[in-house]
Scaffold this active site. Structure first.
Site: not given
Ligand code: NAD
Ligand code: DAU
Length: 355
Positions: A133-135, A159, A163
């Protein structure tokens, strides 16, 4: 040949598995623990597809991973599995450390043992791709340039710290043991199967249910949004052409403040599914207490993957967000199943029947 995907029942992982099998006949072995975020309903269209093997299991379970790698002999591991929600990491960081750090360590050790035992072409071709992630780069000031791969790590939440730790492990396993790894650090994804705890799906679901739309703090925090299948195509490009040991930042050049995201969703919903009382969904906006330690701005400089691998996103924010809203409108039963917990029962029934 096959590929081994962890976390393939989650949001991005399931989009990746579906996308992969829509474009290739190479089988996929999905390992997923089916935590609250894992939903087998996402993969229901593959139920009778012999190219897909689903295994419920934990990435911390070394004997299981050893057995699966030995049995299926994948040429690639794509590692999505993680605890992914920042708010949950603030309330309970333990599982984030176990899965994101210890789980990645376990997977790396299993991959190293497996790769060490390969020979010739199979050994040379093997790749471990780590999805991150970019975080990990922390928070940008308004005047800062977007995150490049060379930015220092400054993770701010449990988180992002977990990561960041996993990224460092992946890097170390390459430098110390020569494990052929690649890593991608991607910005915020959106699209189908996004769990309705995250901003975009939560706002759509709450709007349609007549519930408040909770904006943290002043709503001026900036995220850089990428349609999920563009993230999938970036990972495919890295698997195809990426250089071993390299890191690629992935993003859509779509920086937007949260409040603008919510207003865009409201405009689409007002048009595509108007409220019964004729008022705008904007009536439901509610400003709430900010997230502790909330990062103010993320933005990705995606020039390296564009220049070196020729990757470009296919969707603009306008096309991607419209597709997303249309998907949620057409799949309200999916959201209801998740929110009611019925997806857990669905999963138990269907999975028990198949295993
Ligand atoms: P998600 O939470 O939707 O899915 C995570 C999956 O991993 C789920 O299916 C869960 O059951 C599985 N899991 C969790 N713990 C586990 C374990 N111990 N063993 C096996 N499986 C397990 O997450 P996502 O949003 O699909 O993110 C996927 C990956 O991409 C993560 O590594 C996250 O850090 C990264 N990522 C997410 C975003 C985003 O915007 N969602 C952006 C950049 C990177
Ligand atoms: O940047 C990549 C990341 O993006 C991933 O690594 C994470 O797995 C993914 O969950 C996401 O993280 P964020 O914290 O940015 O996503 P989230 O959707 O939780 O929140 C997006 C923005 O919106 C953040 O600034 C918080 C805000 N927010 C979120 C929720 C759930 C609100 O204002 N209200 C809300 O109810």
């Amino acid at each position: 040949m096959s590929i081994f995907v962890t976390g393939g029942a989650g949001f991005i992982g399931s989009n990746f598995v579906l996308d992969w099998l829509a474009q290739s006949n190479e089988p996929v072995i999905t390992l997923d623990a089916l935590t609250y975020a894992g939903n087998l309903e996402n993969l229901a269209s593959l139920d009778c597809d012999s190219r897909h093997i689903f295994v419920q299991g934990n990435i911390c379970d070394r004997p299981l991973i050893d057995r699966l790698l030995a049995e299926h002999q994948p040429r690639v591991i794509v590692h999505f599995a993680a605890e992914s929600h920042v708010d949950r990491s603030i309330h309970g960081p333990g599982e984030f450390m176990r899965t994101n750090i210890d789980g990645t360590f376990t997977l790396l050790e299993a991959a190293r043992a497996y790769w060490s035992g390969l020979e010739g072409e199979a050994k040379a071709a093997f790749r471990f791709h780590h999805v991150s992630t970019d975080e990990v780069y922390g928070s940008l000031k308004p005047e800062d340039p977007p995150f490049a791969e060379t930015n220092p790590y400054e993770p701010n939440s449990p988180y992002s710290a977990s990561k960041a730790a996993s990224d460092h492990l992946v890097r170390a396993w390459h430098h110390t043991y020569g494990l052929p790894v690649t890593t991608s650090n991607c910005s915020n994804n959106y699209g189908p199967y996004h769990f309705p705890e995250k901003l975009i799906p939560l706002m759509i679901a709450n709007a349609l249910a007549g519930k408040p739309l909770p904006i943290y703090g002043d709503g001026q925090q900036i995220r850089d949004w990428l349609y999920v299948t563009d993230h999938c195509s970036a990972i495919r490009a890295i698997l195809d052409k990426g250089k071993v040991g390299e890191v690629y930042n992935v993003g859509g050049w779509n920086e937007m403040p949260n409040i603008e995201i919510v207003q865009t969703l409201i405009q689409l919903l007002d048009k595509l599914s108007p409220r019964a009382d004729g008022k705008s969904y904007s009536e439901q906006i509610t400003y709430v207490t900010d997230r502790p330690g909330h990062d103010r701005r993320y933005a990705i400089d995606a020039r390296k993957i564009e220049r070196e691998l020729g990757w470009r996103p296919a969707e603009t924010f306008q096309t991607g967000i419209r597709k997303t809203v249309e998907w949620y409108l057409a799949n309200q039963a999916w959201v209801r199943n998740v929110q009611s917990g019925a997806y857990r029962e669905w999963l138990a029934l269907n999975y028990a029947a198949r295993s």
